[in-house]
Design a protein around this motif. Structure first.
Motif, short mmCIF file in Angstrom:
data_model
loop_
_atom_site.label_atom_id
_atom_site.label_comp_id
_atom_site.label_asym_id
_atom_site.label_seq_id
_atom_site.Cartn_x
_atom_site.Cartn_y
_atom_site.Cartn_z
N THR A 195 0.83 -1.21 0.00
CA THR A 195 0.00 0.00 0.00
C THR A 195 0.86 1.25 0.00
N SER A 196 1.94 1.24 0.75
CA SER A 196 2.81 2.42 0.85
C SER A 196 3.37 2.79 -0.51
N PHE A 197 3.71 1.80 -1.32
CA PHE A 197 4.23 2.06 -2.66
C PHE A 197 3.19 2.78 -3.50
N ALA A 249 14.40 4.59 -2.93
CA ALA A 249 14.53 3.38 -2.12
C ALA A 249 14.88 3.74 -0.68
N ALA A 250 15.81 4.68 -0.52
CA ALA A 250 16.18 5.13 0.83
C ALA A 250 14.98 5.80 1.50
N LEU A 251 14.23 6.58 0.72
CA LEU A 251 13.04 7.23 1.27
C LEU A 251 11.99 6.21 1.67
N GLY A 252 11.90 5.11 0.92
CA GLY A 252 10.96 4.06 1.27
C GLY A 252 11.24 3.46 2.64
N VAL A 253 12.51 3.28 2.95
CA VAL A 253 12.88 2.77 4.27
C VAL A 253 12.48 3.77 5.35
N VAL A 254 12.74 5.05 5.09
CA VAL A 254 12.37 6.10 6.06
C VAL A 254 10.87 6.12 6.28
N TYR A 255 10.11 6.02 5.19
CA TYR A 255 8.65 6.01 5.31
C TYR A 255 8.17 4.82 6.13
N GLY A 256 8.81 3.68 5.97
CA GLY A 256 8.43 2.51 6.74
C GLY A 256 8.55 2.74 8.23
N PHE A 257 9.64 3.40 8.62
CA PHE A 257 9.84 3.69 10.04
C PHE A 257 8.90 4.79 10.53
N LEU A 258 8.69 5.83 9.71
CA LEU A 258 7.80 6.91 10.14
C LEU A 258 6.38 6.40 10.34
N PHE A 259 5.92 5.54 9.43
CA PHE A 259 4.59 4.94 9.58
C PHE A 259 4.53 4.14 10.88
N GLY A 260 5.56 3.34 11.11
CA GLY A 260 5.59 2.53 12.33
C GLY A 260 5.62 3.37 13.59
N TRP A 261 6.35 4.48 13.56
CA TRP A 261 6.44 5.34 14.75
C TRP A 261 5.11 6.01 15.07
N ILE A 262 4.36 6.37 14.04
CA ILE A 262 3.03 6.93 14.28
C ILE A 262 2.12 5.88 14.91
N MET A 263 2.20 4.64 14.42
CA MET A 263 1.38 3.57 14.98
C MET A 263 1.87 3.18 16.38
N ASP A 264 3.16 3.30 16.62
CA ASP A 264 3.69 3.02 17.95
C ASP A 264 3.15 4.01 18.97
N LEU A 265 2.93 5.25 18.53
CA LEU A 265 2.36 6.25 19.44
C LEU A 265 0.98 5.81 19.89
N TRP A 266 0.17 5.31 18.93
CA TRP A 266 -1.15 4.80 19.29
C TRP A 266 -1.02 3.60 20.23
N ASP A 325 8.96 -2.46 11.49
CA ASP A 325 9.13 -1.23 10.72
C ASP A 325 10.18 -1.40 9.63
N LEU A 326 11.23 -2.15 9.94
CA LEU A 326 12.28 -2.40 8.95
C LEU A 326 11.74 -3.21 7.78
N THR A 327 10.91 -4.21 8.09
CA THR A 327 10.29 -5.02 7.03
C THR A 327 9.41 -4.16 6.13
N HIS A 328 8.62 -3.30 6.74
CA HIS A 328 7.77 -2.39 5.98
C HIS A 328 8.62 -1.47 5.10
N GLY A 329 9.70 -0.93 5.67
CA GLY A 329 10.56 -0.02 4.92
C GLY A 329 11.27 -0.71 3.77
N ILE A 330 11.77 -1.91 4.00
CA ILE A 330 12.49 -2.64 2.94
C ILE A 330 11.52 -3.01 1.81
N THR A 331 10.31 -3.45 2.19
CA THR A 331 9.31 -3.79 1.16
C THR A 331 9.02 -2.58 0.28
N THR A 332 8.81 -1.44 0.91
CA THR A 332 8.53 -0.22 0.15
C THR A 332 9.72 0.17 -0.71
N ALA A 333 10.92 0.05 -0.16
CA ALA A 333 12.13 0.41 -0.91
C ALA A 333 12.30 -0.47 -2.14
#
Length: 240
Positions: free
Chosen positions: A88-90, A155-172, A197-205
Motif C-alpha cells: 500500500t505504501s508504494f 529506495a532510501a526514502l521508502g525505508v524512512v517512510y516505513g519507520f515513520l509509519f511505524g512510529w506513528i502507529m507506535d504512538l497509538w 518497521d524495517l520489514t515495511h521499509g524494505i518492502t517499500t524500498a
C-alpha cells in the motif's frame, strides 16, 4: 485562490496535529487523552476532504483515484498474512509523486479505511489513515525535486517512510496498551517494533526501486490524457 485554500488546508492539519501532541503530553494522566487524540486526528483530516469535495472534480478523476485506492487496499489485504509487508505504501507514494499531495492524501487515508473493512476496523484506523495520508502528502510535496525521481533516493526514502509509519502507529500502541506510560516504557514500545518497521521499509524500498519507472509512466499517461491532478490547474494558469 485555489492554491491558497489548498495550502491553508495543509497548515490547518499541521497545526491541529501539533496541538494534538501538546494536548496529549499535557493531559498525560487524564483518562480521556485517548479520546482527545482520536478527535484531533479526525479534525486534522477534514481540511483535505473538504477541499477535495468542494473543488470541481470530474468523474474520471474520482474513478482513477478510486482505482488506486482499490489497488492499495487489495495489496494490503492479499499480503495480510505476512506481517508489515505493505505494498500500500508504494501505491500511496506513487500517487503523491505523480498526482500531487492532495491525491496522495486521499489515496493513503482511504486505502487504510477500505482495507480495514476486510482486516477489521478499530481505534487504530484513524491513525493508519493519518500515517498513510501524510505519506502521500509529503511524497507530493517533494515531487518537483529532481532527486525525488531517482530510484536510489526513492529506495532510501521508502525505508524512512516505513519507520515513520511505524512510529506513528507506535504512538497509538503506547497510548492504548502501555501502562504505566513512562519514558522508558515509551521507548521500549518503539524499540520492540524495529524489525516490523524495517520489514515495511524494505518492502517499500524494493517496490520503489523495481517498479517506480513503469508505474510513473502509467500514472503520468493517465494524468495528462484525462487532465488529472494539477494538470487542470496548469491549463487554467495558461489562460491568463
Amino acid at each position: 485562490m485555489h492554491h491558497i485554500k489548498r495550502n491553508g488546508g495543509y497548515l490547518i492539519s499541521l497545526a491541529v496535529m501539533i496541538l494534538c501532541l501538546v494536548w496529549i503530553v499535557y493531559f498525560n494522566g487524564d483518562q480521556h487523552y485517548l479520546i482527545l487524540s482520536f478527535a484531533c486526528l479526525v479534525v486534522s483530516m477534514l481540511p483535505f476532504y473538504w477541499h477535495f469535495e468542494n473543488r470541481q472534480s470530474e468523474a474520471r478523476e474520482v474513478v482513477f483515484i478510486a482505482v488506486l485506492v482499490t489497488i492499495g487496499a487489495l495489496g494490503r489485504v492479499a499480503l495480510a498474512a505476512i506481517p508489515d509487508v505493505k505494498p500500500t505504501s508504494f501505491i500511496v507514494i506513487m500517487a503523491g509523486l505523480v498526482l500531487g499531495p492532495e491525491a496522495g492524501f486521499i489515496v493513503g487515508s482511504t486505502s487504510a479505511i477500505v482495507s480495514n473493512i476486510f482486516l477489521g476496523q478499530g481505534p487504530w484506523t484513524p491513525w493508519q489513515m493519518f500515517a498513510w495520508g501524510m505519506m502521500g502528502v509529503t511524497a507530493g510535496l517533494i515531487r518537483n525535486f529532481k532527486w525525488a525521481h531517482n530510484r536510489y533516493y526513492l529506495a532510501a526514502l521508502g525505508v524512512v517512510y516505513g519507520f515513520l509509519f511505524g512510529w506513528i502507529m507506535d504512538l497509538w500502541y503506547a497510548l492504548v496498551y502501555v501502562s504505566p506510560l513512562t519514558l522508558k516504557t515509551f521507548i521500549a514500545a518503539y524499540v520492540a517494533s524495529f524489525y516490523f518497521d524495517l520489514t515495511h521499509g524494505i518492502t517499500t524500498a524494493v517496490l520503489l526501486f523495481l517498479f517506480y519507472e513503469s508505474w510513473y509512466r502509467i500514472i503520468t499517461r493517465f494524468k495528462y490524457k484525462y487532465g488529472l491532478g494539477d494538470v487542470q490547474d496548469q491549463l487554467d494558469k495558461s489562460d491568463f
